[in-house]
Design an enzyme around this catalytic site. Structure first.
Site, PDB file in Angstrom:
ATOM      1  N   HIS A 143      45.468  34.460  52.845  1.00 57.66           N
ATOM      2  CA  HIS A 143      44.170  35.020  52.483  1.00 57.66           C
ATOM      3  C   HIS A 143      43.054  33.997  52.632  1.00 57.66           C
ATOM      4  CE1 HIS A 143      41.104  37.283  50.385  1.00 57.66           C
ATOM      5  NE2 HIS A 143      40.983  36.329  49.479  1.00 57.66           N
ATOM      6  N   LYS A 159      32.680  31.606  38.641  1.00 58.00           N
ATOM      7  CA  LYS A 159      33.280  32.943  38.666  1.00 58.00           C
ATOM      8  C   LYS A 159      33.046  33.655  37.330  1.00 58.00           C
ATOM      9  CE  LYS A 159      36.097  36.226  40.349  1.00 58.00           C
ATOM     10  NZ  LYS A 159      37.466  36.008  40.829  1.00 58.00           N
ATOM     11  N   HIS A 184      34.809  37.682  53.217  1.00 57.81           N
ATOM     12  CA  HIS A 184      35.946  38.560  52.982  1.00 57.81           C
ATOM     13  C   HIS A 184      35.954  39.800  53.867  1.00 57.81           C
ATOM     14  CE1 HIS A 184      36.459  35.912  49.604  1.00 57.81           C
ATOM     15  NE2 HIS A 184      37.464  36.593  49.121  1.00 57.81           N
ATOM     16  N   GLU A 207      31.330  44.935  39.843  1.00 56.03           N
ATOM     17  CA  GLU A 207      30.799  44.742  41.193  1.00 56.03           C
ATOM     18  C   GLU A 207      29.794  45.808  41.605  1.00 56.03           C
ATOM     19  OE1 GLU A 207      32.731  44.197  45.535  1.00 56.03           O
ATOM     20  OE2 GLU A 207      33.637  42.938  43.995  1.00 56.03           O
ATOM     21  N   ARG A 238      28.199  40.512  41.757  1.00 55.33           N
ATOM     22  CA  ARG A 238      29.592  40.130  41.969  1.00 55.33           C
ATOM     23  C   ARG A 238      30.027  40.292  43.421  1.00 55.33           C
ATOM     24  NH1 ARG A 238      34.958  41.345  38.184  1.00 55.33           N
ATOM     25  NH2 ARG A 238      36.415  40.293  39.578  1.00 55.33           N
ATOM     26  N   HIS A 266      39.330  40.045  55.499  1.00 60.82           N
ATOM     27  CA  HIS A 266      40.240  41.153  55.229  1.00 60.82           C
ATOM     28  C   HIS A 266      40.601  41.895  56.515  1.00 60.82           C
ATOM     29  CE1 HIS A 266      39.109  41.597  50.672  1.00 60.82           C
ATOM     30  NE2 HIS A 266      39.834  40.525  50.929  1.00 60.82           N
ATOM     31  N   ASN A 315      32.387  37.991  47.731  1.00 59.33           N
ATOM     32  CA  ASN A 315      33.097  38.436  48.929  1.00 59.33           C
ATOM     33  C   ASN A 315      32.595  37.770  50.204  1.00 59.33           C
ATOM     34  OD1 ASN A 315      34.917  40.443  47.767  1.00 59.33           O
ATOM     35  ND2 ASN A 315      33.052  41.587  47.298  1.00 59.33           N
ATOM     36  N   GLU A 329      38.322  29.263  48.909  1.00 62.13           N
ATOM     37  CA  GLU A 329      37.626  29.941  47.822  1.00 62.13           C
ATOM     38  C   GLU A 329      36.756  28.962  47.030  1.00 62.13           C
ATOM     39  OE1 GLU A 329      37.397  33.056  47.391  1.00 62.13           O
ATOM     40  OE2 GLU A 329      39.165  34.025  48.246  1.00 62.13           O
ATOM     41  N   LYS A 358      39.977  41.785  38.641  1.00 58.79           N
ATOM     42  CA  LYS A 358      40.243  42.611  39.821  1.00 58.79           C
ATOM     43  C   LYS A 358      41.746  42.627  40.064  1.00 58.79           C
ATOM     44  CE  LYS A 358      36.319  42.623  43.016  1.00 58.79           C
ATOM     45  NZ  LYS A 358      35.904  42.186  44.368  1.00 58.79           N
ATOM     46  N   ARG A 415      48.878  53.860  30.449  1.00 65.01           N
ATOM     47  CA  ARG A 415      47.412  53.896  30.498  1.00 65.01           C
ATOM     48  C   ARG A 415      46.759  52.578  30.064  1.00 65.01           C
ATOM     49  NH1 ARG A 415      48.739  59.175  28.765  1.00 65.01           N
ATOM     50  NH2 ARG A 415      48.239  60.731  30.360  1.00 65.01           N
TER      51      ARG A 415
END
Length: 368
Positions: free
Chosen positions: A270, A232, A253, A242, A246, A257, A250, A190, A148, A126
């Site tokens: 990526h 960042k 993206h 997010e 935030r 993606h 993206n 990026e 993330k 956990r």
């Protein structure tokens, strides 16, 4: 923006009791015990891949203090490994070693390793501590910062994961000396993103500095990494999970993606997919009359200087894009939400793009 000296530099991700530092500089992995302040206890497992291990595993082990029980796990390399099977190998190794809730995982490698190790840490018993030691430009400026974590699903990238912050990020800029040119270009996508979404002066500096960056000039790299991480960290401190600003990170993206998922993870890097996606987002912004044709051409030149693709994959049709894009995590109530540009250096999340306009862009955008 002026060039930043390439010596050691420290930033902070300000998240209250979960705040942590980002140490940036050359030769940091060669400082004995440099990772010691971030250990939760006396058990540490370094997780890396087959490409990075011969280069930096021994140095990473030496960066841990004497007396700590250290185990190592070397996984296969590549985006195609970013799945539950390989995260399970991390959990298996932890359990077989008898590691307890005060263990610390050390992610040594690029974004794939960092994302998987962070996710494994978030779930093991956990939640246990982890440290990011990114060795690619993309991981140094983006995925190692902000918490993330996650893995890919065949239908979509990063669809299974958790927000789980590291205890610290150690960016040894000397690790970029062994980075292949294609991986360097992917990381530059990026870096360019930060200028596009929030810092027009940084974008202008990048235009002038891209040749030096591709030559791995130390001061240029230090400036790019430090400013990217600062932006960042600033955004993550404003919106950790997010819910708002935030999402601007993206940019490109949603398109990118879709490319990665359609092509099979690993065919396009990526950053390459994000580069093409940012150009698509800019062209759509121009069709909405937010950017000028000159702005779009300016971005095209910047991406070309960075060595990034300017075309979508051959054979990827409109339906291929739309079916993947509709699975994007930013979408709300079946509305496609895209990060677009109101101006160079000013991004927004927009959910009212006319579908006909999006289809027209996807039909007309060049394939290669």
């Amino acid at each position: 923006m002026t060039q930043t000296p390439s010596g050691p530099h420290t930033l902070e991700v300000a998240l209250g009791s979960r705040s942590y530092p980002i140490h940036i500089g050359p030769g940091l992995l060669d400082e004995p015990g440099v990772l010691a302040p971030w250990l939760a206890g006396q058990q540490a497992m370094i997780v890396t891949n087959e490409t990075v291990a011969p280069l930096y595993l021994e140095r990473c082990r030496a960066a841990l203090p004497e007396g700590v029980e250290v185990r190592e796990l070397v996984l296969p390399d590549g985006e195609a490994t970013k799945n539950l099977e390989h995260v399970s190998r991390i959990w298996d190794a932890l359990l077989e070693a008898g590691f307890n809730r005060r263990c610390t995982l050390v992610a040594l490698g690029g974004g794939v390793v960092g994302d998987m190790v962070g996710f494994a840490a978030a779930c093991y018993q956990r939640g246990v501590a982890f440290i990011q030691v990114p060795t690619t430009l993309l991981a140094q400026v983006d995925s190692s910062v902000g918490g993330k974590t996650g893995i890919n699903h065949p239908l979509g990238k990063n669809m299974v994961g958790a927000f789980w912050q590291p205890r610290g990020v150690l960016i040894d800029t000397d690790t970029l000396d062994t980075l292949p040119p294609r991986e360097l270009s992917a990381g530059l996508a990026e870096v360019i993103k930060y200028g596009l979404i929030r810092d027009a002066d940084f974008l202008a500096w990048l235009e002038r500095s891209l040749p030096a960056l591709r030559e791995l000039e130390p001061d240029a790299l230090a400036g790019a990494i430090q400013r990217s991480c600062a932006l960042k960290a600033e955004i993550v401190a404003e919106d950790e999970t997010e819910q708002g600003v935030r999402a601007l990170l993206n940019l490109g993206h949603t398109f990118g993606h879709a490319i990665e998922a359609h092509q099979g993870y690993g065919d396009w890097l990526h950053g390459e997919a994000v580069g093409a996606g940012m150009l698509m987002a800019a062209e759509l912004s121009a069709r909405l009359c937010w950017l000028s044709v000159r702005d779009v051409e300016r971005l095209r030149v910047i991406l070309r200087l960075a060595g990034l693709p300017l075309e979508a994959p051959a054979g990827m049709g409109v339906d291929d894009f739309l079916s993947r894009m509709r699975l994007d995590k930013k979408n709300v109530d079946s509305r496609l939400r895209l990060v677009l540009l109101r101006a160079m250096g000013d991004a927004c999340v927009y959910d009212a793009t006319p579908e006909a306009l999006l289809v027209e862009l996807l039909e007309q955008f060049p394939r290669g």
